[in-house]
Design an enzyme around this catalytic site. Structure first.
Site, short mmCIF file in Angstrom:
data_model
loop_
_atom_site.label_atom_id
_atom_site.label_comp_id
_atom_site.label_asym_id
_atom_site.label_seq_id
_atom_site.Cartn_x
_atom_site.Cartn_y
_atom_site.Cartn_z
N GLY A 8 31.94 32.66 120.40
CA GLY A 8 31.99 34.13 120.33
C GLY A 8 31.56 34.72 121.66
O GLY A 8 30.97 35.80 121.72
N GLY A 11 32.38 38.41 122.84
CA GLY A 11 31.84 39.57 122.13
C GLY A 11 30.81 40.32 122.96
O GLY A 11 30.51 39.96 124.11
N LEU A 13 27.45 40.71 122.69
CA LEU A 13 26.29 39.91 123.09
C LEU A 13 26.74 38.66 123.83
O LEU A 13 26.12 38.26 124.83
CB LEU A 13 25.48 39.53 121.84
N ASP A 34 35.89 31.36 122.55
CA ASP A 34 36.19 32.52 121.71
C ASP A 34 37.59 32.34 121.15
O ASP A 34 38.41 31.62 121.72
CB ASP A 34 36.13 33.82 122.53
N ARG A 36 39.59 34.85 121.00
CA ARG A 36 40.42 35.73 121.84
C ARG A 36 40.21 35.37 123.31
O ARG A 36 39.35 34.57 123.65
CB ARG A 36 39.97 37.19 121.67
N ASP A 51 38.65 28.70 117.27
CA ASP A 51 38.43 29.36 115.99
C ASP A 51 37.27 28.60 115.34
O ASP A 51 37.41 27.43 114.97
CB ASP A 51 39.71 29.24 115.14
N TYR A 140 28.42 41.74 105.11
CA TYR A 140 27.81 41.22 106.34
C TYR A 140 26.33 40.86 106.08
O TYR A 140 25.88 39.77 106.42
CB TYR A 140 27.94 42.29 107.42
N LYS A 144 24.44 37.27 106.07
CA LYS A 144 23.30 36.99 106.97
C LYS A 144 22.10 36.45 106.16
O LYS A 144 21.42 35.54 106.62
CB LYS A 144 22.91 38.24 107.76
C1 AKB Z 1 26.06 46.21 112.99
O1 AKB Z 1 25.91 47.43 113.12
O2 AKB Z 1 26.76 45.70 112.11
C2 AKB Z 1 25.30 45.29 113.92
C3 AKB Z 1 24.03 44.86 113.34
C4 AKB Z 1 22.91 45.81 113.16
O3 AKB Z 1 23.89 43.71 113.01
N1 AKB Z 1 25.10 45.94 115.17
#
Ligand code: AKB
Length: 314
Positions: A8, A11, A13, A34, A36, A51, A140, A144
């Site tokens: 990645g 991206g 970061l 990456d 891309r 990938d 997301y 996590k």
């Molecule tokens: C997002 O906004 O999804 C990210 C995060 C806080 O992990 N920047």
């Protein structure tokens, strides 16, 4: 010199971390990968198309470059994840499991980012503790939390040296974010520079934890360089630097661009932001591996504007 793989790397970061790792470890020793094409600024060293869901391709790259350390940054972020939850889950989870498996084979150290998105509406909002109620409401955030548990599991069960930070919103000027809820705090600078009105997708008073990219890159490298015995948290560490709402960053930028205008037009991202903490308690990171942020809102704004070579008003 050890070989490092950044997944990645194209991206927000990934680009800045790859540049920094190459200045420390030498450009030939840091492989940027990456799915891309990557930014020109990281084409000065080895680059691979990858990938991260493809375990075989990943294993081949690790073998080809004799990689010992992996920074796995590829992920679908909070806002984009809500548009395709199943894909976000598949990518975020399968890629992490592919990398953790390599930790049982030849890879000696792994870095994987978590986020303040692990927290949800039931979490204490102010100075959110390291260990507390989580219950995230985005895919997301769910990926996590699950990822954090997998990291801890691979460490305790198989001895994999995996380390992680829960990043706040990251703000830099060298590479663009994509698909996050905190992205407004990056976009606002480019609108100010162009002299355009900024349409903010969060309400004026939406306070969130944030961090300047320079601090985030330093935190990542300091965590990876810390002695293994100092790392007591094998899920992911809270880290903090500053907290602000859109009106605060607007006011700061306006001291440099007096005609700058903002319009608040909250959309679906408001609900995501409202489910996250206002501020974070990072005392475990401070105590265990001496983490300390250097940039607050004022210092960060000045640094970004100075680097973008615009007239900074005293
Ligand atoms: C997002 O906004 O999804 C990210 C995060 C806080 O992990 N920047």
């Amino acid at each position: 010199m050890k070989k490092i793989l950044v997944i990645g790397a194209g991206g927000q970061l990934g680009t800045e971390l790859t540049i920094k790792l190459r200045t420390i470890f030498g450009k030939d020793n840091v492989v940027a990968s990456d799915i891309r094409d990557v930014n020109e600024s990281i084409q000065d060293g080895p680059v691979e198309k990858l990938d991260a869901m493809d375990a075989k391709a990943l294993r081949e790259i690790v073998k080809k470059h004799q990689v010992e350390e992996v920074y796995h940054l590829a992920a679908i972020l909070s806002a984009k994840g809500e548009n395709n939850p199943r894909f976000a889950w598949d990518l975020n989870m399968n890629s992490l499991l592919n990398v953790l498996e390599l930790g049982r084979e030849s890879v000696k150290k792994i870095y994987w980012p978590s986020s303040i998105a692990v927290f949800g509406p039931d979490t204490p909002k102010d100075m959110t503790p390291q260990f507390t109620v989580m219950n995230p409401t985005t895919v997301y955030g769910i990926s996590k939390v699950a990822g954090e548990r997998w990291c801890a599991y691979y460490h305790h069960k198989y001895g994999v040296d995996v380390r992680s930070l829960r990043y706040p919103g990251l703000i830099g000027y060298k590479s663009l974010p994509g698909g996050g809820t905190t992205d407004y705090a990056v976009d606002i600078f480019s609108k100010a520079l162009k002299g355009e009105t900024f349409q903010c997708f969060l309400g004026a008073d939406t306070e969130l934890p944030m961090m300047y990219m320079e601090d985030a890159v330093r935190a990542t490298i300091e965590l990876m360089q810390a002695d293994s015995s100092a790392i007591k948290v094998r899920s992911s560490y809270n880290i903090a630097a500053m907290s602000f709402a859109p009106r605060h960053i607007y006011d700061k930028i306006k001291t440099h661009f007096t005609d700058f205008q903002i319009k608040y037009e909250p959309d679906y991202r408001q609900e995501i932001a409202d489910s996250w903490p206002n501020s974070i308690d990072d005392s475990a990171a401070q105590e265990q591996w001496n983490w300390q942020a250097k940039f607050d809102l004022e210092k960060m704004t000045e640094d970004i504007l100075m680097n973008l070579r615009v007239g900074v008003v005293d």
